[in-house]
Structures are given as C-alpha cells and as structure tokens.
Scaffold this motif. Structure first.
Motif, PDB file in Angstrom:
ATOM      1  N   LEU A  35       8.843   4.637  -2.280  1.00  0.00           N
ATOM      2  CA  LEU A  35       8.996   4.765  -0.830  1.00  0.00           C
ATOM      3  C   LEU A  35       9.911   3.652  -0.326  1.00  0.00           C
ATOM      4  O   LEU A  35       9.636   2.478  -0.563  1.00  0.00           O
ATOM      5  CB  LEU A  35       7.642   4.637  -0.125  1.00  0.00           C
ATOM      6  CG  LEU A  35       6.519   5.587  -0.537  1.00  0.00           C
ATOM      7  CD1 LEU A  35       5.252   5.255   0.253  1.00  0.00           C
ATOM      8  CD2 LEU A  35       6.925   7.024  -0.305  1.00  0.00           C
ATOM      9  N   VAL A  36      10.970   4.036   0.382  1.00  0.00           N
ATOM     10  CA  VAL A  36      11.880   3.040   0.949  1.00  0.00           C
ATOM     11  C   VAL A  36      11.959   3.252   2.457  1.00  0.00           C
ATOM     12  O   VAL A  36      12.507   4.248   2.932  1.00  0.00           O
ATOM     13  CB  VAL A  36      13.294   3.152   0.327  1.00  0.00           C
ATOM     14  CG1 VAL A  36      14.213   2.096   0.939  1.00  0.00           C
ATOM     15  CG2 VAL A  36      13.229   3.004  -1.185  1.00  0.00           C
ATOM     16  N   PHE A  42       4.611   2.863   8.529  1.00  0.00           N
ATOM     17  CA  PHE A  42       5.015   4.208   8.118  1.00  0.00           C
ATOM     18  C   PHE A  42       4.809   4.386   6.618  1.00  0.00           C
ATOM     19  O   PHE A  42       4.297   5.418   6.168  1.00  0.00           O
ATOM     20  CB  PHE A  42       6.470   4.475   8.484  1.00  0.00           C
ATOM     21  CG  PHE A  42       6.925   5.845   8.085  1.00  0.00           C
ATOM     22  CD1 PHE A  42       6.536   6.959   8.818  1.00  0.00           C
ATOM     23  CD2 PHE A  42       7.706   6.032   6.960  1.00  0.00           C
ATOM     24  CE1 PHE A  42       6.926   8.230   8.431  1.00  0.00           C
ATOM     25  CE2 PHE A  42       8.107   7.295   6.570  1.00  0.00           C
ATOM     26  CZ  PHE A  42       7.714   8.400   7.311  1.00  0.00           C
ATOM     27  N   ARG A  43       5.190   3.393   5.819  1.00  0.00           N
ATOM     28  CA  ARG A  43       4.987   3.495   4.377  1.00  0.00           C
ATOM     29  C   ARG A  43       3.510   3.651   4.049  1.00  0.00           C
ATOM     30  O   ARG A  43       3.132   4.450   3.184  1.00  0.00           O
ATOM     31  CB  ARG A  43       5.551   2.264   3.658  1.00  0.00           C
ATOM     32  CG  ARG A  43       7.054   2.076   3.797  1.00  0.00           C
ATOM     33  CD  ARG A  43       7.600   1.138   2.726  1.00  0.00           C
ATOM     34  NE  ARG A  43       6.849  -0.083   2.558  1.00  0.00           N
ATOM     35  CZ  ARG A  43       7.070  -1.211   3.240  1.00  0.00           C
ATOM     36  NH1 ARG A  43       8.004  -1.246   4.183  1.00  0.00           N
ATOM     37  NH2 ARG A  43       6.356  -2.284   3.011  1.00  0.00           N
ATOM     38  N   THR A  44       2.667   2.915   4.764  1.00  0.00           N
ATOM     39  CA  THR A  44       1.223   3.014   4.537  1.00  0.00           C
ATOM     40  C   THR A  44       0.727   4.415   4.861  1.00  0.00           C
ATOM     41  O   THR A  44      -0.098   4.989   4.137  1.00  0.00           O
ATOM     42  CB  THR A  44       0.476   1.977   5.391  1.00  0.00           C
ATOM     43  OG1 THR A  44       0.920   0.663   5.034  1.00  0.00           O
ATOM     44  CG2 THR A  44      -1.025   2.076   5.189  1.00  0.00           C
ATOM     45  N   GLY A  45       1.250   4.982   5.959  1.00  0.00           N
ATOM     46  CA  GLY A  45       0.842   6.329   6.338  1.00  0.00           C
ATOM     47  C   GLY A  45       1.269   7.371   5.325  1.00  0.00           C
ATOM     48  O   GLY A  45       0.498   8.291   4.986  1.00  0.00           O
ATOM     49  N   GLN A  47       1.898   6.836   2.136  1.00  0.00           N
ATOM     50  CA  GLN A  47       1.100   6.602   0.933  1.00  0.00           C
ATOM     51  C   GLN A  47      -0.272   7.248   1.060  1.00  0.00           C
ATOM     52  O   GLN A  47      -0.766   7.911   0.134  1.00  0.00           O
ATOM     53  CB  GLN A  47       0.963   5.085   0.714  1.00  0.00           C
ATOM     54  CG  GLN A  47      -0.091   4.657  -0.286  1.00  0.00           C
ATOM     55  CD  GLN A  47       0.359   4.756  -1.726  1.00  0.00           C
ATOM     56  OE1 GLN A  47       0.897   5.783  -2.135  1.00  0.00           O
ATOM     57  NE2 GLN A  47       0.146   3.715  -2.493  1.00  0.00           N
ATOM     58  N   ALA A  48      -0.902   7.100   2.235  1.00  0.00           N
ATOM     59  CA  ALA A  48      -2.219   7.689   2.448  1.00  0.00           C
ATOM     60  C   ALA A  48      -2.154   9.211   2.448  1.00  0.00           C
ATOM     61  O   ALA A  48      -3.083   9.890   1.992  1.00  0.00           O
ATOM     62  CB  ALA A  48      -2.801   7.188   3.777  1.00  0.00           C
ATOM     63  N   GLU A  49      -1.055   9.758   2.949  1.00  0.00           N
ATOM     64  CA  GLU A  49      -0.922  11.210   3.088  1.00  0.00           C
ATOM     65  C   GLU A  49      -0.619  11.899   1.763  1.00  0.00           C
ATOM     66  O   GLU A  49      -1.156  12.960   1.477  1.00  0.00           O
ATOM     67  CB  GLU A  49       0.196  11.525   4.088  1.00  0.00           C
ATOM     68  CG  GLU A  49       0.346  12.993   4.426  1.00  0.00           C
ATOM     69  CD  GLU A  49      -0.733  13.515   5.352  1.00  0.00           C
ATOM     70  OE1 GLU A  49      -0.913  14.736   5.412  1.00  0.00           O
ATOM     71  OE2 GLU A  49      -1.414  12.695   6.009  1.00  0.00           O
ATOM     72  N   ILE A  50       0.259  11.312   0.960  1.00  0.00           N
ATOM     73  CA  ILE A  50       0.715  12.025  -0.243  1.00  0.00           C
ATOM     74  C   ILE A  50       0.348  11.331  -1.546  1.00  0.00           C
ATOM     75  O   ILE A  50       0.498  11.920  -2.617  1.00  0.00           O
ATOM     76  CB  ILE A  50       2.238  12.234  -0.222  1.00  0.00           C
ATOM     77  CG1 ILE A  50       2.975  10.914  -0.437  1.00  0.00           C
ATOM     78  CG2 ILE A  50       2.667  12.900   1.071  1.00  0.00           C
ATOM     79  CD1 ILE A  50       4.477  11.071  -0.643  1.00  0.00           C
ATOM     80  N   ALA A  65      11.471  -2.396   1.610  1.00  0.00           N
ATOM     81  CA  ALA A  65      11.693  -2.431   3.049  1.00  0.00           C
ATOM     82  C   ALA A  65      13.149  -2.641   3.432  1.00  0.00           C
ATOM     83  O   ALA A  65      13.486  -2.553   4.611  1.00  0.00           O
ATOM     84  CB  ALA A  65      10.842  -3.542   3.686  1.00  0.00           C
ATOM     85  N   ASP A  66      14.018  -2.930   2.463  1.00  0.00           N
ATOM     86  CA  ASP A  66      15.432  -3.093   2.782  1.00  0.00           C
ATOM     87  C   ASP A  66      16.266  -2.694   1.573  1.00  0.00           C
ATOM     88  O   ASP A  66      15.722  -2.300   0.527  1.00  0.00           O
ATOM     89  CB  ASP A  66      15.743  -4.513   3.247  1.00  0.00           C
ATOM     90  CG  ASP A  66      15.412  -5.580   2.208  1.00  0.00           C
ATOM     91  OD1 ASP A  66      15.546  -5.304   0.992  1.00  0.00           O
ATOM     92  OD2 ASP A  66      15.029  -6.697   2.603  1.00  0.00           O
ATOM     93  N   VAL A  67      17.577  -2.798   1.694  1.00  0.00           N
ATOM     94  CA  VAL A  67      18.467  -2.310   0.639  1.00  0.00           C
ATOM     95  C   VAL A  67      18.271  -3.073  -0.666  1.00  0.00           C
ATOM     96  O   VAL A  67      18.121  -2.468  -1.742  1.00  0.00           O
ATOM     97  CB  VAL A  67      19.938  -2.384   1.103  1.00  0.00           C
ATOM     98  CG1 VAL A  67      20.877  -2.129  -0.074  1.00  0.00           C
ATOM     99  CG2 VAL A  67      20.196  -1.374   2.212  1.00  0.00           C
TER     100      VAL A  67
END
Length: 247
Positions: A35-36, A42-45, A47-50, A65-67
């Motif tokens: 996940l980037v 948002f990443r936590t959400g 992760q919890a969803e999928i 979180a960055d390039v």
C-alpha cells in the motif's frame, strides 16, 4: 513525513508465501500487496478492509508514505501488486513508476501497479497509465470491488473505474500530445486536487475530510491557488476550472 515504512511480511519472501491462510477462505487465491499512500488513516482503513488474508486472499506485505519509501519497500518485498496513490511527497505516483520500471518489466515476477486515488482527473489517469500502471480506480470503490481489481491486475488485466476508461481510450486513440497549460503547471498536485473540489462546490470542511487534511490546510491551498492564478475568489476559480474542463 513522520510515517515510517512498515513491512508487514518478510522482505524478499518467495512468491506465494502465506498462501496457506488464503486457501482456507479465499478460493485458493493469494496476492501479495504493498500500500502506497501518504495518509496513514487511509492505509489503515484499506488494510482493515482488504487485508484479512484468510477471507480475501490479499496479504499486505508493506506500506509506504512517500516516493522514496515506496521504492524501498517495493524493491525489498517484490509484491505482485502495488496499490499506488497518484499524489505523493517526493514526485508523485509517476515517479514511483519511473523508478520501478525494471520491476514492472521483469518477465518472471513482474510487479504490477493499480492506481488508487481520490482524483478522477483525466491528466492524473493518463499520466500513471503512460507510466506503466495496469489500472486506475478511485477511492470510492468498495472493498469487494477493490479486492477483485487487485486480482485482475495480478493476472495481467487492465482495470478502470467505469468513467475513467474513456479518458484512457481517448488519450491513446489520439496521436497528438496534450497541450501544455502553463497556468495549471504552476500548481502542485495537491493544489490541483483542492482546486477541482472547490470548483465542484465542496465546502472547506468536506474537502478536508475527503483529502485527510485540516481545514486550515485547505484554506492555505486555496489561497495559494488564487494567488498563482491571479484570481480573486472561489467563483472566479470555478469559472477558470470549468473553462479548462477540470471539473
């Protein structure tokens, strides 16, 4: 950025590692994902969803979180699919794609990219697809559809939210390069996001919620946009964006 890279699996783990968990409830399917996105919430959400591997078959093996973090984690973990935000500190999703070109070109273990963004602007969609992404979906997608999109990208399919497919078809059907808009080029990627939402009639509080930023940050971006475009208020800004078909 205070977010540290978080690898949730062993770097360089062999392909298919952890598939035993997926076999029990995901029809035998398994895919390793990074996940980037620059918003931790948002990443936590996502992760919890999928990320319940036994149910979805999706194993989240790393986050960034960055390039720079993205390139490091992707290189270390070699996932099958990367969920990539378009607007990232350090050069954006296009820069991640550029620096991971060799991984995408690997014929034995290709890393494939699926853009996942709040933006549905044509130039963002076209930019990452030209950079090598296999698809582009917006953050309004459901968890079930996102899982399906991930597996389709893993299998080599191209996946788009319905409205966005037309942008890609139009762009690649034309041999003409898109015209350069010097005014638009003055804006940062985040300023463009705020510009579009303002032009669509969103209130500052709604924009802050959608972009996971503070209302004060939204106000700062709006002030910067007005200054750079030499506009006086949001009504002029809306007319400016509408005339360029950015809404």
């Amino acid at each position: 950025m205070s977010d540290a890279t978080e690898a949730n699996g062993t770097a360089g783990a062999p392909e298919g590692a952890g598939s035993g968990a997926a076999d029990s409830g995901a029809g035998g399917r398994h895919v390793r994902v990074v996940l980037v996105d620059d918003h931790r919430m948002f990443r936590t959400g996502v992760q919890a969803e999928i990320g319940q591997t036994a149910e979805t078959g999706v194993e989240v093996v790393g986050e960034a979180a960055d390039v720079d973090q993205a390139v490091t984690v992707i290189t270390a973990t070699r996932p099958e699919v990367v969920l990539l935000d378009v607007h990232l500190p350090g050069g954006g999703g296009v820069e991640v794609l550029r620096r991971c070109a060799a991984l995408m070109a690997d014929t034995e273990r290709p890393v494939r990219f699926l853009a996942l963004s709040v933006s549905d602007a044509a130039e963002d969609v076209i930019g990452v697809i030209r950079g090598g992404a296999r698809g582009y979906v917006t953050k309004t997608i459901t968890g079930t559809d996102l899982v399906d999109s991930i597996f389709r990208v893993q299998e080599g399919d191209a996946v788009f939210s319905p409205r966005l497919a037309g942008f890609v078809l139009d762009a690649f059907a034309s041999t003409d390069a898109p015209p350069v808009d010097e005014d638009l080029d003055r804006l940062t990627q985040r300023e463009r996001e705020v510009l579009r939402l303002i032009a669509r009639g969103y209130a500052y509080k709604e924009i802050a919620k959608q972009l996971y930023i503070s209302v004060k940050t939204v106000e700062s971006h709006v002030s910067a946009v007005l200054r750079k475009l030499q506009l006086s208020n949001r009504h002029e800004l809306t007319r400016w964006a509408t005339a360029r078909r950015l809404v």
